[in-house]
Design an enzyme around this catalytic site. Sequence first.
Site, short mmCIF file in Angstrom:
data_model
loop_
_atom_site.label_atom_id
_atom_site.label_comp_id
_atom_site.label_asym_id
_atom_site.label_seq_id
_atom_site.Cartn_x
_atom_site.Cartn_y
_atom_site.Cartn_z
N CYS A 51 0.63 -1.15 -0.13
CA CYS A 51 -0.02 0.14 0.08
C CYS A 51 0.91 1.20 -0.15
O CYS A 51 0.46 2.22 -0.70
CB CYS A 51 -0.92 0.23 1.28
SG CYS A 51 -1.93 -1.51 1.29
N ASN A 52 2.13 1.26 0.97
CA ASN A 52 2.69 2.57 0.87
C ASN A 52 4.05 2.44 0.08
O ASN A 52 4.59 3.46 0.24
CB ASN A 52 2.89 2.57 2.29
CG ASN A 52 1.65 2.83 3.23
OD1 ASN A 52 1.00 3.58 2.84
ND2 ASN A 52 1.74 2.05 4.83
N ARG A 53 4.36 1.56 -0.43
CA ARG A 53 5.85 1.61 -1.30
C ARG A 53 5.61 0.61 -2.34
O ARG A 53 4.90 -0.50 -2.22
CB ARG A 53 6.89 1.52 -0.44
CG ARG A 53 6.99 0.04 0.18
CD ARG A 53 8.20 -0.26 0.96
NE ARG A 53 7.75 0.44 2.16
CZ ARG A 53 8.64 1.43 2.87
NH1 ARG A 53 9.64 2.01 1.91
NH2 ARG A 53 8.23 2.11 3.87
N PRO A 115 3.38 -4.64 12.72
CA PRO A 115 3.91 -5.87 12.49
C PRO A 115 3.93 -6.16 11.15
O PRO A 115 4.81 -7.58 10.73
CB PRO A 115 3.28 -6.69 13.48
CG PRO A 115 1.92 -5.92 13.48
CD PRO A 115 2.12 -4.63 13.34
N GLY A 189 -13.26 -6.93 2.26
CA GLY A 189 -11.87 -7.74 2.36
C GLY A 189 -11.59 -8.61 3.64
O GLY A 189 -12.20 -7.93 4.81
#
Length: 425
Positions: A51-53, A115, A189
């Site tokens: 999601c972030n990278r 985590p 989801g």
Amino acid sequence: MAKIILIGANHKTAPVALREKLSFSSEETIAALEILKQDKDIKESLIFSTCNRTEILYIPEKGDQVDKIIEFISRQKKIDISEFKSSLYVYKEDEAILHLFKVASSLDSMVVGEPQILGQVKQAYRVAVSNNASGVLLNRMMHKTFNIAKKVRKETGIGDNAVSISYAATELANKIFSDLSQKSVMLLGAGEMAELAVEHLISNNVRQIIVANRTFKKAVDLAGKFNGKAVKFEEREDTLQDVDIIISSTGATDYVLTETQVKKAMKKRHHNTLFFIDIAVPRDIDPKINNISNAYVYDIDDLKNIVESNIEQRGKETVKAERYIEEAVVKFRKWLESLAIVPTIKALNEKMSSIVDIECKKTLSNLKHLSQEDINAIKRMTQAIATRTIHDPILFLRNTGDHRDDSLYLNVTRQLFNIDKSEKE
């Protein structure tokens, strides 16, 4: 010495809209690795996309191939280089190793200490291995990455009260509604992110949890764990009238809830507040829903304020974790340098053996009266002299000191024994 290079964009350098465009699905990752594997200029590669990278870690055959990889991203994602180049970071050598160690140890996450990042890195590595894209260097590097990430989690407090995007989402819901005990939540989801969200929601005593997932069995399984209710994915629009919060984390490529669908639902629910938290990339929830009265949409980038306060609280533990990581980078660098030492030692051995072999043959050609036993004895003696002669230089090269520039000594050795010239000959 082999180069290690990492090119990527993350939540610090690119907004969610751009990260969506750069994101690689599982199928796209496998196809991309296959292309890199066929490229004669790329020895090893790994693609990490969450999601972030989105990051590409690779070992070039020669040069750094940075422009080639940027062009590769442009082609694979069908996006013009000018749209994303300014959002990219390029790390080489120790910087690349340091960055990877930090990512896996969750020091580079939006929520420090979350985590699930280590599991995502491991999965990216599994994909690279199963598609024969990684080799000796990346294999060793990734195993060191997992070791340091485990050490950081075990020996620092960075994972205490582990927070994640799901936790930050729940905190945001808490702020909007102040009391979640009377609220119902629908999860779109049923993956790891959704499960983490459920755990946080239960700790806030939400009234009901409804799970919708494309695979109904997964929805049933997750709902069963927490005494929730499962609905089919196609029922998500109808279910909007019965819930107050929607947390969405599907792997869909298009919006799973649109402005039109929510407008219909708002009429049925008499325009009571509806709160959407979209933690998916690409986004699941149409941002236009924000235009509807009493409907609020928050995406990953909106969670930054909550995240920043968590980062501040973990500052001291982060410093300790960074020390462990920097030590691990130094150790890995020593291993990389030892790889360069091995060919030099091999070349030194071969040169000395070659010299004594040539000189021994010359001498023996003039001593026709010697028996085979005597000839063998002389050969053994000359080889022993060669071995003893280079024993100390080899020992010196192998026993690298902590503050020694090994590349300098390797260079001197190769010049002193004229190794590079003899190899060319």
